[in-house]
Write a protein that holds these residues in place. Sequence first.
Motif, mmCIF file in Angstrom:
data_model
loop_
_atom_site.group_PDB
_atom_site.id
_atom_site.type_symbol
_atom_site.label_atom_id
_atom_site.label_comp_id
_atom_site.label_asym_id
_atom_site.label_seq_id
_atom_site.Cartn_x
_atom_site.Cartn_y
_atom_site.Cartn_z
ATOM 1 N N MET A 27 87.386 64.738 31.879
ATOM 2 C CA MET A 27 86.246 63.845 31.931
ATOM 3 C C MET A 27 85.500 63.820 30.599
ATOM 4 N N ILE A 28 85.150 64.991 30.061
ATOM 5 C CA ILE A 28 84.356 65.028 28.834
ATOM 6 C C ILE A 28 85.221 64.590 27.655
ATOM 7 N N GLY A 29 84.633 63.780 26.806
ATOM 8 C CA GLY A 29 85.322 63.287 25.621
ATOM 9 C C GLY A 29 84.801 63.969 24.373
ATOM 10 N N ARG A 30 84.847 63.244 23.300
ATOM 11 C CA ARG A 30 84.440 63.834 22.023
ATOM 12 C C ARG A 30 82.926 63.994 21.936
ATOM 13 N N LEU A 31 82.491 64.894 21.078
ATOM 14 C CA LEU A 31 81.067 65.067 20.789
ATOM 15 C C LEU A 31 80.614 63.843 20.011
ATOM 16 N N ASN A 32 79.681 63.085 20.570
ATOM 17 C CA ASN A 32 79.193 61.886 19.894
ATOM 18 C C ASN A 32 78.119 62.244 18.882
ATOM 19 N N HIS A 33 77.131 63.056 19.313
ATOM 20 C CA HIS A 33 76.089 63.483 18.382
ATOM 21 C C HIS A 33 75.313 64.673 18.922
ATOM 22 N N VAL A 34 74.609 65.329 18.008
ATOM 23 C CA VAL A 34 73.630 66.358 18.324
ATOM 24 C C VAL A 34 72.283 65.769 17.922
ATOM 25 N N ALA A 35 71.316 65.809 18.849
ATOM 26 C CA ALA A 35 70.000 65.203 18.596
ATOM 27 C C ALA A 35 68.986 66.280 18.251
ATOM 28 N N ILE A 36 68.204 66.013 17.211
ATOM 29 C CA ILE A 36 67.172 66.930 16.741
ATOM 30 C C ILE A 36 65.833 66.212 16.812
ATOM 31 N N ALA A 37 64.879 66.798 17.533
ATOM 32 C CA ALA A 37 63.527 66.249 17.617
ATOM 33 C C ALA A 37 62.761 66.619 16.356
ATOM 34 N N VAL A 38 62.053 65.634 15.792
ATOM 35 C CA VAL A 38 61.267 65.858 14.574
ATOM 36 C C VAL A 38 59.901 65.207 14.720
ATOM 37 N N LYS A 39 58.914 65.773 14.040
ATOM 38 C CA LYS A 39 57.560 65.193 14.035
ATOM 39 C C LYS A 39 57.466 64.005 13.088
ATOM 40 N N ASP A 40 58.163 64.105 11.963
ATOM 41 C CA ASP A 40 58.041 63.119 10.889
ATOM 42 C C ASP A 40 59.446 62.650 10.509
ATOM 43 N N LEU A 41 59.806 61.479 11.012
ATOM 44 C CA LEU A 41 61.154 60.958 10.792
ATOM 45 C C LEU A 41 61.449 60.715 9.318
ATOM 46 N N ALA A 42 60.478 60.198 8.583
ATOM 47 C CA ALA A 42 60.696 59.929 7.155
ATOM 48 C C ALA A 42 60.963 61.223 6.386
ATOM 49 N N ALA A 43 60.197 62.265 6.673
ATOM 50 C CA ALA A 43 60.383 63.542 5.983
ATOM 51 C C ALA A 43 61.727 64.165 6.358
ATOM 52 N N ALA A 44 62.076 64.112 7.642
ATOM 53 C CA ALA A 44 63.356 64.672 8.086
ATOM 54 C C ALA A 44 64.527 63.900 7.487
ATOM 55 N N THR A 45 64.396 62.576 7.433
ATOM 56 C CA THR A 45 65.435 61.744 6.825
ATOM 57 C C THR A 45 65.638 62.130 5.367
ATOM 58 N N ALA A 46 64.528 62.343 4.655
ATOM 59 C CA ALA A 46 64.609 62.710 3.238
ATOM 60 C C ALA A 46 65.344 64.031 3.054
ATOM 61 N N ILE A 64 79.973 55.835 35.176
ATOM 62 C CA ILE A 64 79.659 55.827 36.610
ATOM 63 C C ILE A 64 80.525 56.850 37.350
ATOM 64 N N ALA A 65 81.812 56.876 37.043
ATOM 65 C CA ALA A 65 82.705 57.861 37.668
ATOM 66 C C ALA A 65 82.278 59.277 37.294
ATOM 67 N N ALA A 66 81.898 59.492 36.024
ATOM 68 C CA ALA A 66 81.447 60.817 35.586
ATOM 69 C C ALA A 66 80.169 61.206 36.323
ATOM 70 N N ARG A 67 79.224 60.272 36.424
ATOM 71 C CA ARG A 67 77.975 60.541 37.138
ATOM 72 C C ARG A 67 78.257 60.926 38.589
ATOM 73 N N ASP A 68 79.073 60.138 39.245
ATOM 74 C CA ASP A 68 79.349 60.384 40.661
ATOM 75 C C ASP A 68 80.056 61.719 40.880
ATOM 76 N N LYS A 69 81.003 62.059 40.014
ATOM 77 C CA LYS A 69 81.705 63.335 40.139
ATOM 78 C C LYS A 69 80.742 64.494 39.919
#
Length: 134
Positions: free
Chosen positions: A1-20, A88-93
């Motif tokens: 069922m599980i496929g490839r890792l699409n992304h890892v998400a990081i929460a930041v206060k300041d998107l511009a600073a983190a982007t830099a 949907i199939a993944a959710r239901d399973k």
Amino acid sequence: MIGRLNHVAIAVKDLAAATAVYRDALGAEVTPPLPQPEHGVTVVFITLPNTKIELLEPMGASSPIAKFLEKAPDGGIHHVCYEVDDIIAARDKLKSQGARVLGDGTPKIGAHGKPVLFLHPKDFCGTLVELEQA
């Protein structure tokens, strides 16, 4: 069922600073900011050869990311996203096995324009999991 890792998400206060940091210090390719009002965030994606990093900035105090940053003021890893062939199939399973889907269980359109769902972290070793339709 599980496929490839699409992304890892990081929460930041300041998107511009983190982007830099990622662009200037690490030399990463970074997308322009993409507001996601349905999810209460603005995001950028850092493209890596094998996956992506998503930086999330809250859109106001009611954003789930704002609540995350109250508990972790310096930011940090918020979730991991895996691709699935049939969301949907993944959710239901997963639900049939006792996993909790956050919200009402209906997929929403995510930042990549594809349906996504989130799974409760208590069911996945303390990690918030996002599933994205491949």
